[in-house]
Each structure stands twice: as structure tokens, then as C-alpha cells.
Design a protein around this motif. Structure first.
Motif, mmCIF file in Angstrom:
data_model
loop_
_atom_site.group_PDB
_atom_site.id
_atom_site.type_symbol
_atom_site.label_atom_id
_atom_site.label_comp_id
_atom_site.label_asym_id
_atom_site.label_seq_id
_atom_site.Cartn_x
_atom_site.Cartn_y
_atom_site.Cartn_z
ATOM 1 N N ALA A 1 -8.086 -13.344 -4.623
ATOM 2 C CA ALA A 1 -9.467 -13.677 -4.310
ATOM 3 C C ALA A 1 -9.868 -14.834 -5.218
ATOM 4 N N GLY A 2 -10.319 -15.903 -4.624
ATOM 5 C CA GLY A 2 -10.685 -17.072 -5.419
ATOM 6 C C GLY A 2 -9.450 -17.763 -5.964
ATOM 7 N N ASP A 3 -9.509 -18.143 -7.251
ATOM 8 C CA ASP A 3 -8.391 -18.896 -7.827
ATOM 9 C C ASP A 3 -7.409 -18.014 -8.591
ATOM 10 N N ARG A 4 -7.616 -16.700 -8.629
ATOM 11 C CA ARG A 4 -6.711 -15.799 -9.339
ATOM 12 C C ARG A 4 -6.074 -14.815 -8.357
ATOM 13 N N PRO A 5 -4.800 -14.512 -8.569
ATOM 14 C CA PRO A 5 -4.147 -13.528 -7.697
ATOM 15 C C PRO A 5 -4.688 -12.122 -7.947
ATOM 16 N N SER A 6 -4.633 -11.295 -6.917
ATOM 17 C CA SER A 6 -5.053 -9.889 -7.019
ATOM 18 C C SER A 6 -3.819 -9.009 -7.106
ATOM 19 N N ALA A 7 -3.838 -8.061 -8.029
ATOM 20 C CA ALA A 7 -2.698 -7.161 -8.217
ATOM 21 C C ALA A 7 -2.592 -6.176 -7.061
ATOM 22 N N ALA A 8 -1.356 -5.838 -6.727
ATOM 23 C CA ALA A 8 -1.102 -4.800 -5.725
ATOM 24 C C ALA A 8 -1.490 -3.452 -6.328
ATOM 25 N N PRO A 9 -1.828 -2.462 -5.509
ATOM 26 C CA PRO A 9 -2.165 -1.145 -6.046
ATOM 27 C C PRO A 9 -1.037 -0.593 -6.915
ATOM 28 N N ILE A 10 -1.410 0.040 -8.010
ATOM 29 C CA ILE A 10 -0.416 0.601 -8.929
ATOM 30 C C ILE A 10 0.417 1.643 -8.190
ATOM 31 N N GLY A 11 1.731 1.566 -8.358
ATOM 32 C CA GLY A 11 2.649 2.536 -7.775
ATOM 33 C C GLY A 11 3.197 2.179 -6.409
ATOM 34 N N VAL A 12 2.683 1.130 -5.767
ATOM 35 C CA VAL A 12 3.148 0.805 -4.415
ATOM 36 C C VAL A 12 4.622 0.379 -4.426
ATOM 37 N N VAL A 13 5.028 -0.429 -5.400
ATOM 38 C CA VAL A 13 6.427 -0.875 -5.462
ATOM 39 C C VAL A 13 7.330 0.304 -5.821
ATOM 40 N N ASP A 14 6.878 1.137 -6.768
ATOM 41 C CA ASP A 14 7.678 2.322 -7.131
ATOM 42 C C ASP A 14 7.866 3.242 -5.931
ATOM 43 N N ALA A 15 6.822 3.407 -5.124
ATOM 44 C CA ALA A 15 6.913 4.267 -3.939
ATOM 45 C C ALA A 15 7.893 3.689 -2.919
ATOM 46 N N LEU A 16 7.881 2.377 -2.725
ATOM 47 C CA LEU A 16 8.823 1.742 -1.798
ATOM 48 C C LEU A 16 10.247 1.894 -2.305
ATOM 49 N N ARG A 17 10.454 1.648 -3.604
ATOM 50 C CA ARG A 17 11.803 1.744 -4.175
ATOM 51 C C ARG A 17 12.325 3.184 -4.089
ATOM 52 N N ALA A 18 11.439 4.161 -4.233
ATOM 53 C CA ALA A 18 11.851 5.567 -4.156
ATOM 54 C C ALA A 18 12.317 5.934 -2.746
ATOM 55 N N ARG A 19 11.828 5.242 -1.741
ATOM 56 C CA ARG A 19 12.209 5.527 -0.352
ATOM 57 C C ARG A 19 13.496 4.820 0.063
ATOM 58 N N GLU A 20 13.991 3.868 -0.739
ATOM 59 C CA GLU A 20 15.214 3.131 -0.374
ATOM 60 C C GLU A 20 16.404 4.075 -0.269
ATOM 61 N N ASP A 21 17.293 3.767 0.694
ATOM 62 C CA ASP A 21 18.519 4.538 0.816
ATOM 63 C C ASP A 21 19.606 3.891 -0.048
ATOM 64 N N ALA A 22 20.827 4.363 0.069
ATOM 65 C CA ALA A 22 21.931 3.862 -0.749
ATOM 66 C C ALA A 22 22.235 2.389 -0.488
#
Length: 177
Positions: free
Chosen positions: A91-112
Motif C-alpha cells: 500500500a503506497g510506497d511500502r510493501p505489505s507483509a503477508a499474514p504471519i504463518g501463511v508460508v509455513d502453512a503452505l510448506r507444511a502441505r508440500e509433499d515429498a
């Protein structure tokens, strides 16, 4: 092979980079060479070339990837100038952080294989009778063949004395009867 875990450092957060069309992997490589931690979640996708169908790894979110940054320390503006990156989402000239835990949740769902499994189930069975509800073929009855990318379906219709395939929007058909 599962990708190594990227433990998030206390002052770091994940941000979303919007990439140029089809350049997600190139952007990922360029960002990693600059020392950024990057996560590009992948899914399996059917790709048809001629009569052959392959299953390939494709971005789970086309044109987007995650970059781990500490805005007070990292040279985050250089991300916008990286080949393959259009801009950091914000928003504006600064990036907005993704919700905390979203990347961890995606990585936890990855298969082998490092792929986030997606189980898309069609409401129609192959060979099921369907009626077209929109467009120039509205009110025609055919048979459901398969789902395609981009929320489209293939329907077989008997026209001109032979069976023909038509690709339609998924919401343009309903079960017959």
C-alpha cells in the motif's frame, strides 16, 4: 526432494512479489543470487502438447512469489528492480507483509516432491449428461468430458452427424434433467 526449511528470523517477514508473466522461476533465481530468501510454492499441472499430456510443476499462485525481508535492514527496493519482478505488493510506497504463518502453512502441505497438492473435484463425472446454459449453444445437451485450466470444461456435443468437442466456461453448464 523436499526443499530445506527457511526458518523465519524474528525481525523478518514474508512479502509478496508480483512477477512478470511466466517469469516466476527466473525472478526466484535472480532474487536468490542477490541473497534474498524466496519461496515459490508449486503445484502439479497437466500440460497438453499435441496428443501428449504431461504433468509439470507450475506456480501455485501464477505471477506471485514470497520474499523474506526485514524492511529496516534489507535493501528491499532492489527487489522491484530485479529481472522478472514487476513490484512488491503493498500500500503506497511500502510493501505489505503477508499474514504471519501463511508460508509455513503452505510448506507444511508440500509433499515429498516439493509440491502443494490440490485436489480439485469436478461436480460432473466423465460421460455425465449436461445442458449448456449460456452462449450460442444454450439449451444443447451433451456429455461432460473433462475440466480444463482457467475454470473451463470440455463438453462433447453431437452436431452435424458427428461428436464434436467444445470448451466452455465451467459455469455455462449444468447437470441434465
Amino acid at each position: 526432494m523436499k526443499r530445506p526449511s527457511l526458518k523465519q528470523r524474528p525481525s523478518k517477514r514474508w512479502y509478496v512479489a508480483h512477477t512478470k508473466p511466466g517469469l516466476e522461476r527466473m525472478a526466484e533465481g535472480h532474487l536468490e543470487r542477490q541473497g534474498f530468501h524466496v519461496y515459490l510454492p508449486l503445484r502439479e499441472k497437466k500440460r497438453r502438447i499435441g496428443r501428449r499430456t504431461d504433468i509439470i510443476k507450475a506456480p501455485l499462485f501464477p505471477r506471485y512469489l514470497f520474499v523474506e525481508l526485514d524492511l529496516s535492514v534489507d535493501r528491499w527496493r532492489s527487489v522491484n528492480g530485479t529481472f522478472g519482478v514487476a513490484y512488491l505488493v503493498g500500500a503506497g510506497d511500502r510493501p505489505s507483509a503477508a499474514p504471519i504463518g501463511v508460508v509455513d502453512a503452505l510448506r507444511a502441505r508440500e509433499d515429498a516432491n516439493g509440491v502443494v497438492p490440490i485436489h480439485e473435484s469436478s461436480p460432473y463425472a466423465q460421460g455425465q449428461a449436461v445442458t449448456i446454459t449460456q452462449g450460442p449453444l444454450a439449451a444443447q445437451t451433451g456429455f461432460f468430458k473433462c475440466d480444463n485450466d482457467n475454470d473451463r470444461v470440455t463438453v462433447l456435443l453431437g452436431l452435424l452427424g458427428r461428436e464434436m468437442e467444445f470448451k466452455l466456461p465451467g459455469d455455462a453448464i449444468r447437470a441434465f434433467g
